[in-house]
Design a protein around this motif. Structure first.
Motif, short mmCIF file in Angstrom:
data_model
loop_
_atom_site.label_atom_id
_atom_site.label_comp_id
_atom_site.label_asym_id
_atom_site.label_seq_id
_atom_site.Cartn_x
_atom_site.Cartn_y
_atom_site.Cartn_z
N ASP A 2 45.30 34.10 52.24
CA ASP A 2 43.99 34.20 52.85
C ASP A 2 42.91 33.85 51.83
OD1 ASP A 2 41.91 34.81 54.42
OD2 ASP A 2 42.30 36.96 54.58
N ASP A 3 42.02 32.93 52.18
CA ASP A 3 40.96 32.53 51.25
C ASP A 3 39.61 33.08 51.66
OD1 ASP A 3 42.44 31.24 49.41
OD2 ASP A 3 42.22 29.25 50.29
N ARG A 4 39.61 34.31 52.13
CA ARG A 4 38.35 34.90 52.60
C ARG A 4 38.15 36.27 51.96
NH1 ARG A 4 36.36 31.99 56.62
NH2 ARG A 4 34.75 33.52 57.09
N ILE A 5 36.89 36.65 51.93
CA ILE A 5 36.58 38.03 51.57
C ILE A 5 36.24 38.75 52.88
CG2 ILE A 5 34.94 39.55 50.37
CD1 ILE A 5 34.55 37.37 48.29
N GLU A 6 36.95 39.83 53.15
CA GLU A 6 36.69 40.58 54.37
C GLU A 6 36.09 41.94 53.99
OE1 GLU A 6 36.99 39.34 57.28
OE2 GLU A 6 38.33 37.62 57.00
N THR A 48 30.22 46.28 43.98
CA THR A 48 31.38 46.82 44.69
C THR A 48 32.46 45.74 44.80
OG1 THR A 48 29.86 48.21 45.94
CG2 THR A 48 32.09 48.04 46.80
N LEU A 49 32.02 44.51 45.11
CA LEU A 49 32.98 43.41 45.20
C LEU A 49 33.62 43.10 43.85
CD1 LEU A 49 31.04 40.91 47.50
CD2 LEU A 49 33.14 42.12 48.07
N ALA A 50 32.87 43.33 42.77
CA ALA A 50 33.40 43.04 41.43
C ALA A 50 34.20 44.21 40.87
CB ALA A 50 32.25 42.71 40.50
N CYS A 63 40.68 37.69 49.25
CA CYS A 63 41.82 36.77 49.38
C CYS A 63 43.10 37.55 49.70
CB CYS A 63 41.99 35.92 48.13
SG CYS A 63 40.54 34.97 47.73
N GLY A 64 42.99 38.51 50.57
CA GLY A 64 44.14 39.29 51.02
C GLY A 64 44.47 40.48 50.13
N VAL A 65 43.79 40.62 49.00
CA VAL A 65 44.11 41.72 48.07
C VAL A 65 43.10 42.86 48.26
CG1 VAL A 65 44.35 42.38 45.64
CG2 VAL A 65 45.03 40.09 46.38
N PRO A 66 43.59 44.07 48.55
CA PRO A 66 42.64 45.17 48.71
C PRO A 66 41.88 45.46 47.41
CG PRO A 66 44.91 45.96 48.88
CD PRO A 66 44.98 44.48 48.77
N ILE A 67 40.63 45.85 47.54
CA ILE A 67 39.75 46.04 46.38
C ILE A 67 40.28 47.13 45.44
CG2 ILE A 67 38.16 47.77 47.36
CD1 ILE A 67 36.79 44.75 45.64
N SER A 68 41.13 48.01 45.97
CA SER A 68 41.68 49.09 45.13
C SER A 68 42.59 48.53 44.02
CB SER A 68 42.44 50.09 45.98
OG SER A 68 43.41 49.40 46.73
N LYS A 69 43.13 47.33 44.24
CA LYS A 69 43.97 46.72 43.19
C LYS A 69 43.06 46.00 42.20
CE LYS A 69 48.17 46.29 45.85
NZ LYS A 69 49.20 45.42 46.40
N VAL A 70 42.38 46.80 41.37
CA VAL A 70 41.30 46.26 40.54
C VAL A 70 41.78 45.19 39.56
CG1 VAL A 70 39.51 48.02 40.64
CG2 VAL A 70 41.46 48.38 39.17
N GLU A 72 44.14 42.97 39.85
CA GLU A 72 44.30 41.68 40.56
C GLU A 72 42.94 41.12 40.96
OE1 GLU A 72 47.38 41.12 43.65
OE2 GLU A 72 48.12 43.07 42.94
N ILE A 73 42.08 42.04 41.42
CA ILE A 73 40.73 41.61 41.84
C ILE A 73 39.98 40.99 40.66
CG2 ILE A 73 38.45 42.45 42.63
CD1 ILE A 73 40.46 42.41 44.90
N ARG A 74 40.09 41.67 39.50
CA ARG A 74 39.37 41.17 38.32
C ARG A 74 39.91 39.81 37.88
NH1 ARG A 74 39.65 47.05 35.78
NH2 ARG A 74 37.72 47.88 36.64
N SER A 75 41.22 39.62 38.03
CA SER A 75 41.77 38.35 37.55
C SER A 75 41.40 37.20 38.49
CB SER A 75 43.29 38.46 37.38
OG SER A 75 43.87 38.69 38.63
N MET A 76 41.04 37.50 39.74
CA MET A 76 40.69 36.39 40.66
C MET A 76 39.18 36.30 40.89
SD MET A 76 41.69 37.65 44.47
CE MET A 76 43.36 38.17 44.21
#
Lengths: 298, 417
Positions: A2-6, A48-50, A63-70, A72-76
């Protein structure tokens, strides 16, 4: 993938103050603008998004990764905060190298990406210049370079053009436009011109709520028939301001060309409906949502 | 390893590090390289029999201890002037009312005189003139008191401890000071020779000087690092780089521990540098042969490194919780207080961060305390590492916005909205 932010029903409280109120957005590739006044909640949403702020409620997936997985979020994600700088005694190159190391990039990859980024942000000639010697605009460009260094899928830029001169602002916007070709770029700003020039889609925020979410053209369309222009004697200006939100004034001798918002035909002789620009559309949006009252200051 | 190198570079090329290095070097030079070795020429000469004076040493003689300390206490009472060092700083005590009476009662018990102050004033007064001048002075020559005939040494020590308490602590009569102040006697040829042989043969000279080196550096490395830690720690915020680092993908544990390791390593550099210099200095006096050339380095790593680890770990943890300036004030005051409190040698426990051994001699005394020394150093190493891990946990909370700048208690105890 998924290439979206939801963003779904996100809320955020600072003590009793609600900074985000049931915010829902779906953001795809390209440049997405977030427009609002100072204090509207844009920076809170960006942070919050960062992964810099925890949410009080709701959910976010990047991109399909929940924000709690910081991690992974930080690396993307690449993030350029509203106010930032870097170690003043380091050179541009050293700063990028340091931040690249923090992002876990190998030496070879860092070298390659630093060269690429410095050329892209037009700082190649200044690579050995110390951060303390850079102008405001150069620092912002270096900021973009660091945010893009690890080739993130998402780039979050918070008020990047504030304080820049017009030329530097245009250069910066163009740079963002280029990088938005193959990733999600979220541009938060209170400067309408930035959205107008760079974004196809945008959201308008006020008091932590989303007032509009969609194409910029839709925002303009929604304002059609609400923006008026009239030539009035300058002495009547105070009365007009009490009756309508005024978006522009040009003084001409004793007269003033006044541009204002009205949902119906205004009670001013000679007033004509005009084509709204984005600034008018933004004010209309605030007006429609009760954020500006008749006679109130914009 | 790459990040470690970059962090070391950031530290080493900072102005505060240059100051830190210079401070350690200056104090090291002042206390040891220039001072101790050049002023203590007797250390280098093998004692010869038949001399009148071999110096003084601590002796185990209850007669001397009881007589000398009680005589001094009497003199102090007559002058009503007691010099104490309660928090490392000199403090002159003048007793009044019940405290003076309590001290008189203690002296009655010690001397056996019903009114010791007046007895000494009436019967023991001596007068003389200062040098060649006509200026007259009066003093009191205390007679033999034979205290050990009337009480056990334990009872004597208990009374002296009581006297020290009346004086507010830190006096010459305190349990940890009384022997060093009053139980001194002339050193015999055999003792002088044994001391010399211990330094030359057992300690190979440098091991003895290494303990003295660590005695001083133990103080420097407790006091100075907090300034370096504060400046280094606050650099991200001062440079407005905090959020860029927060959003990088490195783990909080890795970054914090790398920075911790870099700080510790860089802080040890001036210690090791001055250790090498001190080794050369010892070589100048004793010659290179027969010396343990790694003693200074070895002692620095065993003795000073745990101190640096503890001070850095504690400092980093506190700076993640409260404002760095507050940490500097608190830590510097606390460490300074600890540094000034204890005796110059021996008497350290497992929880004393500063270990004093202010002499190049006393190998056997040090070796007797070795188990406590090892426990002590292990304790502070573990404490420092635990604090460093805790600092990474707290930093992670701040990074995720779960803990604000200086609002920890409020944030921790606030209900989730």
């Amino acid at each position: 993938m998924d290439d979206r932010i939801e963003i779904k029903n996100v809320s955020k409280f600072y003590g009793k103050k609600q900074a985000l109120n049931d915010v829902s957005l779906s953001i795809g590739k390209g440049m997405f603008g977030l427009l609002g006044r100072n204090g509207a909640g844009k920076t809170t949403l960006m942070k919050t998004l960062a992964g810099l702020h925890p949410m009080s409620g709701g959910s976010i997936t990047v991109c399909g990764v929940p924000i709690s997985k910081v991690k992974e979020i930080r690396s993307m994600t690449g993030y350029l905060p509203q106010e930032f700088s870097m170690y003043p005694s380091m050179t541009c190159e050293e700063c990028l190298d340091y931040l690249g190391t923090l992002s876990g990039m190998s030496k070879g990859l860092r070298r390659e990406r630093i060269d690429e980024m410095l050329v892209r942000v037009n700082l190649d000639e200044h690579r050995t210049k110390k951060v303390k010697q850079l102008s405001g605009g150069m620092k912002r460009r270096l900021g973009i370079a660091q945010a893009l260094l690890h080739d993130p899928k998402v780039l979050i830029v918070d008020e990047p053009t504030a304080g820049l001169d017009p030329e530097e602002r245009i250069r910066f916007r163009n740079l963002l436009g280029e990088v938005a070709e193959d990733r999600i770029v979220i541009l938060s700003t209170h400067i309408v011109g930035d959205i107008e020039a760079a974004c196809e889609k945008a959201a308008v925020m006020n008091d932590g709520r989303i007032l509009h979410n969609g194409k910029v053209d839709d925002l303009l369309r929604a304002a059609e028939g609400m923006v008026w222009s009239a030539v009035v004697e300058t002495r009547f200006l105070t009365q007009i301001k009490l009756l309508y939100p005024v978006t522009g004034m040009v003084m001409k001798d004793r007269d003033t060309i006044v541009r204002f918002i009205s949902e119906g035909t205004p009670d001013i002789s000679g007033a004509e409906a005009v084509k709204p620009n984005l600034e008018d559309a933004y004010i209309c949006c605030l007006y429609r949502n009760g954020c500006i009252e008749n006679g109130g200051d914009i | 390893m790459m990040l470690f190198g970059k962090e070391c570079k950031r530290i080493i090329f900072s102005k505060i590090y240059l100051l830190f290095f210079a401070a350690v070097f200056f104090f090291s030079f002042y206390t040891q390289i220039w001072s101790d070795l050049s002023n203590d020429q007797d250390s280098f000469i093998k004692p010869k029999p038949g001399r009148d004076d071999y110096g003084i040493t601590l002796i185990d003689d209850p007669e001397v201890l009881t007589q000398e300390s009680t005589a001094q206490l009497l003199n102090d009472l007559i002058n009503n002037e007691f010099t104490t060092y309660p928090y490392g700083f000199i403090h002159v005590v003048h007793l009044k009312g019940s405290d003076k009476e309590k001290l008189s009662i203690i002296l009655q018990k010690l001397t056996g005189f019903p009114d010791p102050e007046n007895y000494v004033k009436s019967n023991c007064k001596i007068a003389g003139t200062w040098g060649d001048t006509d200026e007259v002075y009066t003093d009191y020559e205390i007679p033999e008191l034979n205290i050990t005939d009337r009480m056990s040494i334990e009872d004597f020590r208990a009374l002296m401890t009581e006297a020290d308490n009346i004086l507010g602590g830190g006096s010459s009569y305190a349990p940890d000071r009384i022997d060093q102040e009053f139980c001194l006697g002339p050193m015999s040829y055999e003792q002088a020779l044994e001391r010399y042989n211990e330094l030359i043969e057992d300690d190979k000279v440098t091991n003895g000087y290494a303990r003295l080196f660590c005695d001083y550096h133990g103080i420097f490395m407790v006091l100075f690092p907090v300034f370096l830690i504060a400046v280094y720690h606050s650099a991200d915020k001062r440079s407005k780089m905090e959020q860029l680092i927060y959003t990088s993908s490195i783990s909080s544990v890795r970054l914090t521990l790398t920075r911790f390791a870099a700080l510790v390593s860089c802080m040890m550099l001036p210690v090791l540098f001055t250790a090498v210099l001190c080794n050369f200095r010892v070589m100048q006096f004793y010659g290179a042969a027969g010396l343990d050339h790694f003693a200074m380095i070895k002692y620095s790593l065993i003795w000073i490194l745990p101190t640096v680890i503890a001070v850095t770990g504690i400092g980093m943890l506190l700076m993640n919780l409260i404002h760095p300036i507050a940490v500097v004030l608190i830590q510097f005051a606390a460490w300074f207080f600890l540094a000034m409190m204890g005796p110059l040698s021996g008497h350290f426990g497992v929880f004393d961060i500063i270990i004093r051994h202010n002499t190049e001699y006393g190998r056997s005394e040090f070796m007797d305390s070795l188990p406590v020394f090892i426990e002590n150093r292990v304790f502070f190493t573990v404490l420092g590492l635990v604090c460093a891990f805790a600092a990474s946990f707290v930093w992670d909370l701040r990074r995720g916005g779960k803990l604000g700048g200086n609002k920890m208690p409020r944030k921790l105890f606030a209900r989730k909205s």
